[in-house]
Design a protein around this motif. Sequence first.
Motif, short mmCIF file in Angstrom:
data_model
loop_
_atom_site.label_atom_id
_atom_site.label_comp_id
_atom_site.label_asym_id
_atom_site.label_seq_id
_atom_site.Cartn_x
_atom_site.Cartn_y
_atom_site.Cartn_z
N THR A 63 0.12 19.07 -47.33
CA THR A 63 -1.04 18.69 -48.13
C THR A 63 -2.12 18.08 -47.26
N LYS A 64 -3.35 18.55 -47.44
CA LYS A 64 -4.46 17.97 -46.68
C LYS A 64 -4.82 16.59 -47.22
N GLN A 65 -5.40 15.79 -46.35
CA GLN A 65 -5.77 14.43 -46.71
C GLN A 65 -7.06 14.44 -47.53
N THR A 66 -6.90 14.43 -48.84
CA THR A 66 -8.03 14.38 -49.76
C THR A 66 -7.73 13.33 -50.82
N GLY A 67 -8.69 13.15 -51.72
CA GLY A 67 -8.49 12.18 -52.78
C GLY A 67 -7.44 12.59 -53.78
N ARG A 68 -7.06 13.86 -53.79
CA ARG A 68 -6.13 14.35 -54.81
C ARG A 68 -4.83 13.56 -54.82
N GLU A 69 -4.23 13.35 -53.65
CA GLU A 69 -2.95 12.66 -53.61
C GLU A 69 -3.08 11.21 -54.07
N LEU A 70 -4.20 10.56 -53.76
CA LEU A 70 -4.42 9.19 -54.23
C LEU A 70 -4.54 9.15 -55.74
N MET A 71 -5.32 10.07 -56.31
CA MET A 71 -5.52 10.07 -57.76
C MET A 71 -4.20 10.36 -58.48
N LEU A 72 -3.42 11.29 -57.95
CA LEU A 72 -2.14 11.61 -58.57
C LEU A 72 -1.18 10.43 -58.46
N ALA A 73 -1.17 9.75 -57.33
CA ALA A 73 -0.29 8.59 -57.16
C ALA A 73 -0.66 7.48 -58.14
N LEU A 74 -1.95 7.26 -58.33
CA LEU A 74 -2.40 6.24 -59.27
C LEU A 74 -2.06 6.66 -60.70
N HIS A 75 -2.25 7.93 -61.02
CA HIS A 75 -1.96 8.43 -62.36
C HIS A 75 -0.47 8.34 -62.67
N ARG A 76 0.39 8.58 -61.67
CA ARG A 76 1.84 8.55 -61.87
C ARG A 76 2.41 7.14 -61.95
N LEU A 77 1.66 6.14 -61.52
CA LEU A 77 2.18 4.78 -61.45
C LEU A 77 2.56 4.27 -62.84
N ASP A 78 3.84 4.00 -63.05
CA ASP A 78 4.31 3.56 -64.36
C ASP A 78 4.20 2.04 -64.52
N LYS A 79 3.05 1.53 -64.17
CA LYS A 79 2.74 0.12 -64.35
C LYS A 79 1.30 0.03 -64.82
N PRO A 80 0.93 -1.02 -65.56
CA PRO A 80 -0.46 -1.14 -66.00
C PRO A 80 -1.42 -1.22 -64.83
N THR A 81 -2.53 -0.51 -64.94
CA THR A 81 -3.57 -0.52 -63.91
C THR A 81 -4.91 -0.83 -64.55
#
Length: 286
Positions: free
Chosen positions: A108-126
């Motif tokens: 996977t290339k270093q783009t915002g996609r992985e960050l956004m998916l990691a934040l979306h997957r986080l099972d804690k309140p954000t």
Amino acid sequence: MTWLGADTYTYHEVTFDDGVLVVRFDQPEALNPFTLASMNELALALNAAAHNPDIRVLVLTGTGRAFSAGGNAKAMGERKDGGNGAHPLDRPLWNVPTMSVEERLRHTKQTGRELMLALHRLDKPTIAAVNGLAAGAGMDISLACDIRIAAAEARFAQIYVRRGLIPFDGGMFWLPRLVGLSKALELMYTGDWVDAEEALRLGLVSAVHPQDDLMPRTLELARRLASGPPAALAAIKNITRRALQLDLPQTMELTYGAAEYLFRTADHAEAMAAYAERRDAAYTGW
């Protein structure tokens, strides 16, 4: 590596207290852009939020007059033959210490996609405490959070169209779900700015506060959530988001499965004991 993701941070101010991890974008002179180096750091912080059980709530905010201006527009305008490594099409592969083998094998290339998916997957309140302008990927990362609270000076824009692009960091997914299809398309078609009061009217944010009150009010809510039962909060977040893609019978199947599990937790027993004894519950997450 530490339980907060890294021993030191260069592009973010990271603090932890009372179960709340606060990650502050800290490049105010450049309006807190997402650069290759800052995205590496943010990946470590999000990994810490996901895997440290002491972290119960994540808060994102910015330093200075911006929450985040999003992608590095200067780098996008300086692509050269052969690539300079900074343009999204020329990015290197992700390579941070927390990556799994499966993630590395995906190349996977270093783009915002992985960050956004990691934040979306986080099972804690954000919570996004939007202190100033949030444009492009800066707006998108606020949309990826469960709750957005804005300072009176906050402004939002899906600026991509003004660069001849589309909202590729999640805006096309989140924005219609928050403000409706018609308004979302208008904002994405035009790239127009939305001020804090208009964002509140549209339901883009849940509250607007004076700048000096933004973080105290945000942390008040974050600490309240951090004192709640972690497993129940995780189930609420996970199932609510999944339910957007499901029908009622499918959703009820998920909720009853989660309830059966939660009835067996120590936190449920503690909640009932605290109710009977007329005291505040002390949740452990089990």
